[in-house]
Enzyme design. Structure first.
Site, mmCIF file in Angstrom:
data_model
loop_
_atom_site.group_PDB
_atom_site.id
_atom_site.type_symbol
_atom_site.label_atom_id
_atom_site.label_comp_id
_atom_site.label_asym_id
_atom_site.label_seq_id
_atom_site.Cartn_x
_atom_site.Cartn_y
_atom_site.Cartn_z
ATOM 1 N N ALA A 11 0.812 -1.220 0.000
ATOM 2 C CA ALA A 11 0.000 0.000 0.000
ATOM 3 C C ALA A 11 0.843 1.267 0.000
ATOM 4 O O ALA A 11 0.339 2.359 -0.245
ATOM 5 C CB ALA A 11 -0.939 -0.002 1.200
ATOM 6 N N GLY A 12 2.138 1.111 0.273
ATOM 7 C CA GLY A 12 2.979 2.294 0.450
ATOM 8 C C GLY A 12 3.167 3.084 -0.838
ATOM 9 O O GLY A 12 3.008 2.567 -1.943
ATOM 10 N N GLY A 78 1.135 2.097 8.869
ATOM 11 C CA GLY A 78 2.169 1.143 9.263
ATOM 12 C C GLY A 78 1.830 -0.288 8.876
ATOM 13 O O GLY A 78 0.699 -0.603 8.502
ATOM 14 N N THR A 79 2.854 -1.156 8.988
ATOM 15 C CA THR A 79 2.717 -2.528 8.488
ATOM 16 C C THR A 79 1.699 -3.362 9.276
ATOM 17 O O THR A 79 1.009 -4.198 8.692
ATOM 18 C CB THR A 79 4.089 -3.234 8.459
ATOM 19 O OG1 THR A 79 4.781 -2.956 9.688
ATOM 20 C CG2 THR A 79 4.938 -2.739 7.315
ATOM 21 N N GLU A 155 13.392 -0.980 14.891
ATOM 22 C CA GLU A 155 13.500 -0.246 13.624
ATOM 23 C C GLU A 155 14.644 0.761 13.678
ATOM 24 O O GLU A 155 14.982 1.270 14.753
ATOM 25 C CB GLU A 155 12.182 0.488 13.333
ATOM 26 C CG GLU A 155 11.018 -0.434 13.056
ATOM 27 C CD GLU A 155 11.286 -1.405 11.915
ATOM 28 O OE1 GLU A 155 11.634 -0.968 10.822
ATOM 29 O OE2 GLU A 155 11.164 -2.627 12.154
ATOM 30 N N HIS A 363 15.705 -8.222 -48.212
ATOM 31 C CA HIS A 363 16.132 -6.843 -48.037
ATOM 32 C C HIS A 363 14.970 -5.851 -48.130
ATOM 33 O O HIS A 363 14.119 -5.957 -49.002
ATOM 34 C CB HIS A 363 17.163 -6.393 -49.086
ATOM 35 C CG HIS A 363 17.754 -7.494 -49.892
ATOM 36 N ND1 HIS A 363 19.031 -7.932 -49.715
ATOM 37 C CD2 HIS A 363 17.224 -8.257 -50.884
ATOM 38 C CE1 HIS A 363 19.286 -8.913 -50.565
ATOM 39 N NE2 HIS A 363 18.203 -9.134 -51.281
ATOM 40 N N ASN A 377 9.849 -16.203 -52.558
ATOM 41 C CA ASN A 377 11.007 -15.310 -52.618
ATOM 42 C C ASN A 377 10.531 -13.870 -52.770
ATOM 43 O O ASN A 377 9.779 -13.547 -53.692
ATOM 44 C CB ASN A 377 11.907 -15.678 -53.803
ATOM 45 C CG ASN A 377 13.193 -14.865 -53.760
ATOM 46 O OD1 ASN A 377 14.099 -15.160 -53.008
ATOM 47 N ND2 ASN A 377 13.215 -13.807 -54.556
ATOM 48 N N ASN A 386 -1.227 -2.614 -46.593
ATOM 49 C CA ASN A 386 -2.287 -3.260 -45.813
ATOM 50 C C ASN A 386 -3.300 -2.269 -45.278
ATOM 51 O O ASN A 386 -4.336 -2.665 -44.783
ATOM 52 C CB ASN A 386 -1.669 -4.054 -44.654
ATOM 53 C CG ASN A 386 -0.787 -3.178 -43.771
ATOM 54 O OD1 ASN A 386 -0.128 -2.260 -44.267
ATOM 55 N ND2 ASN A 386 -0.773 -3.442 -42.492
HETATM 56 C C1 UD1 Z 1 9.871 -2.910 7.120
HETATM 57 C C2 UD1 Z 1 10.055 -3.511 8.518
HETATM 58 C C3 UD1 Z 1 11.539 -3.659 8.784
HETATM 59 C C4 UD1 Z 1 12.172 -4.525 7.693
HETATM 60 C C5 UD1 Z 1 11.875 -3.959 6.320
HETATM 61 C C6 UD1 Z 1 12.318 -4.937 5.248
HETATM 62 C C7 UD1 Z 1 8.203 -2.695 9.920
HETATM 63 C C8 UD1 Z 1 7.806 -1.750 10.959
HETATM 64 N N1 UD1 Z 1 9.468 -2.627 9.499
HETATM 65 O O1 UD1 Z 1 10.454 -1.612 7.164
HETATM 66 O O2 UD1 Z 1 11.765 -4.258 10.042
HETATM 67 O O3 UD1 Z 1 13.575 -4.605 7.906
HETATM 68 O O4 UD1 Z 1 10.458 -3.752 6.134
HETATM 69 O O5 UD1 Z 1 12.182 -4.391 3.984
HETATM 70 O O6 UD1 Z 1 7.411 -3.503 9.494
HETATM 71 N N2 UD1 Z 1 3.164 -0.881 3.725
HETATM 72 C C9 UD1 Z 1 1.797 -0.889 3.645
HETATM 73 N N3 UD1 Z 1 1.100 -0.062 4.474
HETATM 74 C C10 UD1 Z 1 1.687 0.726 5.388
HETATM 75 C C11 UD1 Z 1 3.093 0.724 5.465
HETATM 76 C C12 UD1 Z 1 3.803 -0.109 4.619
HETATM 77 O O7 UD1 Z 1 1.207 -1.607 2.850
HETATM 78 O O8 UD1 Z 1 0.963 1.421 6.110
HETATM 79 C C13 UD1 Z 1 3.906 -1.772 2.815
HETATM 80 C C14 UD1 Z 1 4.797 -1.011 1.854
HETATM 81 O O9 UD1 Z 1 4.152 -0.778 0.629
HETATM 82 C C15 UD1 Z 1 5.982 -1.965 1.685
HETATM 83 C C16 UD1 Z 1 6.005 -2.772 2.957
HETATM 84 O O10 UD1 Z 1 4.756 -2.590 3.573
HETATM 85 O O11 UD1 Z 1 5.787 -2.835 0.584
HETATM 86 C C17 UD1 Z 1 7.109 -2.318 3.909
HETATM 87 O O12 UD1 Z 1 6.898 -0.975 4.240
HETATM 88 P P1 UD1 Z 1 8.075 0.039 4.366
HETATM 89 O O13 UD1 Z 1 7.541 1.342 4.748
HETATM 90 O O14 UD1 Z 1 8.964 -0.033 3.171
HETATM 91 O O15 UD1 Z 1 8.819 -0.592 5.643
HETATM 92 P P2 UD1 Z 1 10.341 -0.508 5.988
HETATM 93 O O16 UD1 Z 1 10.627 0.792 6.602
HETATM 94 O O17 UD1 Z 1 11.150 -0.918 4.841
#
Ligand code: UD1
Ligand code: CA
Length: 463
Positions: A11-12, A78-79, A155, A363, A377, A386
């Protein structure tokens, strides 16, 4: 039944990538990073997949197609928040494990994913984190251990100085027991320097509740590599380009030099084939054995049979049979079929046409929307016309025909079996089999023309 499933976080926005597309669609070796990750899940036999989309989600949805379900994360918090958006997907897999991974880390392979699952199952863990040792851990979550046991993931932005020196990092991919994950998801709080819900906080929570957590340290440190900006992306391309080429060498493909050679991960090349500098092979391209490809050729989503030579040529979405010679300077456009033993020489364009076995187009010729038989040929400079400005029509040229130099074939038109066309003719009517179709004014010579025309002036060449 396979109870396991996968959630891919995608989603990032990836602001630092400064791209018009979401970061996960940026390409490594001409394949979007998200495509690499989805394929790794497929190869690991994880059939139920869910992609969390958010930033420019339409593009992600379009790319994913039917290879995964989509859930939307409208605000990026966040993730852990992203995983929570897929709660109802998780609830459908209560008895299984979920593989959670990031759509921006393309090199995670099926072997790593499946080994991690074995370890996860053996240790009956709530989570198994896939980790890697890397030289420069900057930016990644660090694996904090005590007496060998994982205690937490910290992190970069929250790490203390001594934690920053840890080189074992979180790849961002994990196996979770679905039930355990659902139990703690709501308890993850954004109590950190980024005010984000970190999925990595799950480790501490599980430990505090007496659950087992495990880590699988992958031997392959490439699996963790991700890209946050264009320089990272370039590095991923550069690193994996060489990795892939070395794999092809192991399979018997020959390279004299790696200069300008870029091959996508889904390309297949037979043994004994030589790839010469400046060659790009991408998409679902399959090259047979003992071919010579290049120099300076681009082949996309095409099949090339054994023993064929493609020199200084571009080929798109077409099928080239065995023992075909093409080039230099040719353009084979989509939906063309070039049968075996055909020769296509310099400056020839073929589009949406079939060229029968043994035919020679040597050619300066354009063959578009045409069905060409065997052993035909083409003289130099033949053009199939065409397009009338409104509609496209087809030409049919039957087996053994001889198309004279500079013939224009105005479609729709048929040149019959073993028929001839006279050089310079513009053929608008069908030519029956064995006939000569000729269309040009009778030649007449005007005697002494230049002497009269240039009278009083010096002739360039004297008698
Ligand atoms: C994350 C991990 C980190 C790890 C790294 C590996 C966390 C808090 N950190 O950090 O420990 O070493 O990945 O690459 O998880 N995303 C969403 N929605 C959000 C935030 C992120 O879908 O709200 C997706 C992003 O699109 C991406 C992935 O999650 O594909 C990771 O997000 P990103 O922000 O790149 O995390 P990192 O800081 O790399
Ligand atoms: Ca990342």
């Amino acid at each position: 039944m396979n109870k396991n499933c996968a959630i891919i976080l995608a989603a990032g926005e990836g602001k630092r990538m400064a791209s018009n597309k979401p970061k996960v669609l940026c390409e490594v070796l001409f394949k979007p990073m998200l495509g690499w990750v989805i394929d790794a899940c497929k190869n690991s036999k994880i059939n139920d997949r869910c992609v969390v989309a958010g930033f420019k989600s339409e593009q992600v949805i379009d790319f994913v197609g039917d290879s995964a379900q989509i859930v939307l994360q409208n605000e990026r918090k966040g993730t852990a928040h992203a995983v929570k958006c897929a709660k109802s997907f998780l609830e459908q897999h209560m008895d299984g494990n979920v593989f959670v991974c990031c759509g921006d880390s393309p090199f995670l392979d099926d072997e790593t994913i499946m080994t991690a699952l074995d370890i996860h199952n053996e240790s009956e863990a709530a989570v198994t984190v896939i980790t890697a040792n890397i030289e420069n851990p900057y930016g990644y979550g660090r694996i904090v251990r005590k007496d060998g046991k994982m205690l937490a993931i910290v992190e970069e932005k929250d790490a203390k100085e001594d934690e920053k020196n840890i080189c074992e990092i979180n790849s961002g991919a994990y196996w979770f027991c679905v039930k355990d994950l659902l139990e703690i998801l709501d308890d993850i709080k954004p109590l950190n320097n980024q005010n984000e819900y970190y999925l990595t906080d799950a480790i501490k929570l599980f430990i505090s509740r007496g659950k087992t957590v495990s880590a699988y340290l992958s031997k392959n440190s490439l699996i963790a590599l991700g890209a946050n900006d264009k320089l990272n992306l370039f590095k991923l391309n550069d690193i994996y380009r060489k990795v892939l080429i070395e794999k092809f060498m192991d399979d018997g493909v020959e390279f004299l030099s790696l200069d300008g050679i870029v091959i996508s991960p889904d390309v297949v090349i037979g043994r004994g084939t030589q790839i010469l500098p400046g060659t790009i092979l991408r998409g679902n391209t399959v090259i047979g054995e003992d071919c010579i490809i290049g120099p300076n050729s681009l082949i996309e989503d095409s099949v090339v049979g054994d023993g064929s030579v493609i020199n200084f040529t571009q080929v798109y979405q077409s099928k080239i049979d065995h023992n075909v010679k093409i080039g230099p300077f040719c353009h084979i456009r989509p939906n063309s079929t070039i049968c075996h033993s055909v020769k296509i020489g310099d400056f020839v364009e073929v589009k949406n046409s079939e060229i029968g076995a043994g035919t020679s187009v040597s050619h300066l010729t354009y063959v578009g929307d045409s069905d060409v038989g065997k052993n035909v040929n083409f003289g130099c400079g033949v053009v199939t016309i065409n397009y009338d400005g409104v509609n496209k029509h087809r030409c049919k040229i039957e087996d053994g025909a001889f198309i004279g130099c500079n013939t224009n074939l105005v479609a729709p038109v048929v040149v019959g079996k073993n028929a001839y066309t006279g050089a310079g003719s513009t053929i608008t009517k069908d030519v029956p089999s064995y006939a000569l179709g000729i269309e040009r004014g009778k030649q007449c010579n005007v005697g002494g023309f230049s002497k009269k025309k240039l009278s009083g002036r010096k002739l360039k060449v004297k008698d």
